[in-house]
Scaffold this motif. Structure first.
Motif, short mmCIF file in Angstrom:
data_model
loop_
_atom_site.label_atom_id
_atom_site.label_comp_id
_atom_site.label_asym_id
_atom_site.label_seq_id
_atom_site.Cartn_x
_atom_site.Cartn_y
_atom_site.Cartn_z
N PHE A 288 -7.90 0.13 1.70
CA PHE A 288 -8.30 1.35 2.36
C PHE A 288 -6.63 1.97 2.51
O PHE A 288 -6.82 3.27 2.29
CB PHE A 288 -8.73 1.05 3.75
N PHE A 289 -5.72 1.33 3.03
CA PHE A 289 -4.51 1.95 3.23
C PHE A 289 -3.82 2.59 1.91
O PHE A 289 -3.19 3.37 2.07
CB PHE A 289 -3.44 1.12 4.07
N SER B 90 -12.61 0.01 0.51
CA SER B 90 -12.42 -0.97 1.50
C SER B 90 -13.60 -1.74 1.83
O SER B 90 -13.49 -3.01 1.78
CB SER B 90 -11.78 -0.51 2.75
N VAL B 91 -14.71 -1.27 1.75
CA VAL B 91 -15.92 -1.69 2.10
C VAL B 91 -16.44 -2.65 0.79
O VAL B 91 -16.80 -3.77 1.14
CB VAL B 91 -17.07 -0.67 2.18
N TRP B 92 -16.25 -2.44 -0.27
CA TRP B 92 -16.60 -2.76 -1.20
C TRP B 92 -15.76 -4.23 -1.41
O TRP B 92 -16.10 -5.39 -1.84
CB TRP B 92 -16.58 -2.07 -2.77
N LYS B 93 -14.38 -4.00 -1.24
CA LYS B 93 -13.45 -5.15 -1.48
C LYS B 93 -13.75 -6.25 -0.44
O LYS B 93 -13.65 -7.50 -0.78
CB LYS B 93 -11.96 -4.65 -1.08
N SER C 151 0.75 -1.27 0.03
CA SER C 151 0.12 -0.07 0.08
C SER C 151 0.62 1.16 -0.13
O SER C 151 0.53 2.28 -0.53
CB SER C 151 -0.92 0.12 1.15
N THR C 152 2.23 1.42 0.61
CA THR C 152 2.97 2.46 0.78
C THR C 152 3.54 2.38 -0.77
O THR C 152 3.53 3.69 -1.27
CB THR C 152 4.03 2.11 1.71
#
Length: 512
Positions: free
Chosen positions: A241-242, A209-212, A188-189
């Motif tokens: 999300f991140f 993130s919710v959909w994932k 993610s970074t």
């Protein structure tokens, strides 16, 4: 099994001591194995060298991390064969896949994709978006290469055929929750760094993130794998999300800033400027007084403030040989340690929001011209004698207005094409100006051929534009109050203007 076609295997490794031996054992039949190590600190290289002692087809190289795409292309460059088989250090080529590759009639116009079995704690997970998982791994390097992505690199497959094989790889994806989280944070970074030019919002991060999670746990049947499916789906969602949250944070991260103040024997003005810096809501990382030959009184004043200053205060001095603002500014810029440069004159008292206003609009290849509010003699005397504050000198120009500032900023862009019709941009003043240091370095800083007052700031802006940059104006933001004083001598204006016109005519980027 000996392969009829010479194929070079390319592997990137870093701290892969748990999987590298099995990975290499599955590749013994290939003509050549290129192992590119990315600064491993465990026993990876020890294991690799033990394998090399038995099998002379292994060649070991090393490199610092330059991004996954560039690293894979570097490994390919070390290979002697045109056909390349790319494999990760936590993957094992299954025997059936080796047999299938041996029987292929390889065509350079094809890229061969292998199915991959992703394992979590030793179990093949056929859910959570991990299955089916075909990866492009066998190709001819004369026809394609990896893109330059830092992360999520891929082969450039345009105008090539993708052939899917029946057999493939066993992938030791994750051993436990800790490795899931560790890789999620790492990737993610890298995603945020790679995609810094893109926009992101926290709401976008939340929605993704919710959909994932819903997609991987419900629609992609993660629920069938009990707690493993839940953990994988949750970590996939957190990764989504991140990566967007880190991108948002990276894009809204303030650069370090150096504030440069140009002065010459004007202690009473410089004192007011330094006092205004003490009252800033957002401080620069350092303040550099660019002194064009002042006497001891200026030095003593700076020493007095250095004892109480909230950030580093530096005094950069040059011998008095006439007005040489460009040269002393360059000296200060060269010494400055920050990413972003804000230049003011030693007669500019700063609004408390001054630094933050500039940073809010800061972009690479962009030069900002801030707002100047001119004080008259009585206002200046009142301020210097301690009888007033700049906040009391209310005018239309001194009122901060976010809406108007954004409108003017967006509509004020000037690029090099401006000079096709006109040769002079009005209102250029280096007494309140900001830019990224890297962009200033690209054009060689200020033109030191200017002696005496006039046009050195306009010429600097012209070369900035010719380098591909743009000028934008801050009005009602980035406010500084100009203290009244007699005008500088203009006897050098004519010759300086000619230097400026020559820069325009020749479209110069660097002044020397």
């Amino acid at each position: 099994m000996k392969l009829s076609t010479k194929i070079s295997v390319c592997i990137l490794v870093k701290n892969a001591q748990n999987t590298i031996k099995e990975c290499l054992e599955s590749l013994k039949s290939f003509d050549e194995i290129i192992l590119l190590d990315n600064q491993s600190s465990d026993d990876t290289l020890k294991i690799a060298n033990e394998f090399k002692a038995k099998f002379n087809n292994l060649k070991i190289y090393s490199s610092e991390f330059i991004g996954f795409g560039p690293l894979k292309n570097l490994a390919i460059n070390y290979a002697n064969n045109d056909w390349i088989f790319s494999i990760d250090s936590d993957e094992v080529l299954e025997y059936q896949a080796l047999d299938e590759i041996a029987n292929l009639d390889l065509n350079p116009q094809n890229i061969y994709a292998l199915p991959r079995k992703n394992l979590y704690k030793g179990e093949w997970i056929k859910a959570c978006g991990w299955y089916p998982d075909f990866v492009l791994r066998l190709f001819n390097k004369t026809q394609t290469k990896f893109n330059s992505n830092f992360v999520h690199e891929s082969l450039e497959a345009k105008n090539l055929n993708i052939i899917k094989l029946k057999n493939g790889l066993r992938h030791y994806a994750y051993d436990d929750i800790s490795t899931l989280i560790e890789k999620m944070q790492k990737y993610s970074t890298l995603y945020a760094i790679q995609n810094r030019a893109k926009n992101s919002t926290i709401s976008k991060a939340v929605l993704h993130s919710v959909w994932k999670f819903i997609r991987d746990y419900a629609f992609k049947k993660g629920f069938l794998y009990g707690y493993k499916g839940f953990v994988i789906s949750l970590c996939n969602a957190l990764g989504a999300f991140f990566k967007y949250a880190k991108l948002y944070e990276l894009n809204h991260q303030m650069p370090s800033v150096s504030l440069i103040i140009t002065t010459y024997n004007s202690e009473k003005y410089l004192e007011q400027v330094l006092k205004s810096i003490l009252n800033l809501d957002y401080l620069p990382n350092e303040v550099l007084v660019a002194d064009d030959g002042s006497g001891v009184a200026t030095k003593n004043l700076i020493e007095k403030f250095r004892a109480i200053f909230p950030c580093e205060l530096k005094h950069i001095w040059q011998e008095d040989k006439g007005f040489r603002a460009g040269q002393i500014r360059n000296k200060a810029i060269n010494i400055a340690t920050s990413e972003y440069i804000i230049i003011i004159d030693g007669d500019m008292v700063l609004d408390r929001n001054f630094i933050l206003d500039h940073l809010k609009f800061a972009k690479q290849k962009q030069l900002l011209q801030g707002s100047r509010v001119v004080l008259d003699k009585s206002q200046t005397d009142l301020l210097i004698n301690g009888g007033g504050y700049v906040s009391e000198f209310k005018t239309l120009k001194s009122k901060r207005n976010s809406i108007l500032s954004k409108l003017i900023y967006k509509s004020s862009g000037i690029e090099a094409s401006f000079f096709k019709k006109r040769d002079f941009i009005k209102g250029i003043r280096s007494c309140n100006m900001s830019f990224y240091k890297i962009d200033c370095d690209e054009i060689g800083g200020f033109n030191e051929n200017f002696i005496g007052w006039g046009r050195e700031d306009s010429e600097f802006v012209a070369r900035f534009l010719f380098s591909g940059g743009e000028l934008r104006r801050l009005k009602f933001f980035g406010i500084a109050y100009h203290l009244y004083h007699a005008e500088n001598s203009r006897k050098m204006l004519e010759s300086n203007h000619q230097i400026y016109l020559n820069t325009i005519k020749e479209k110069r980027v660097k002044w020397r």
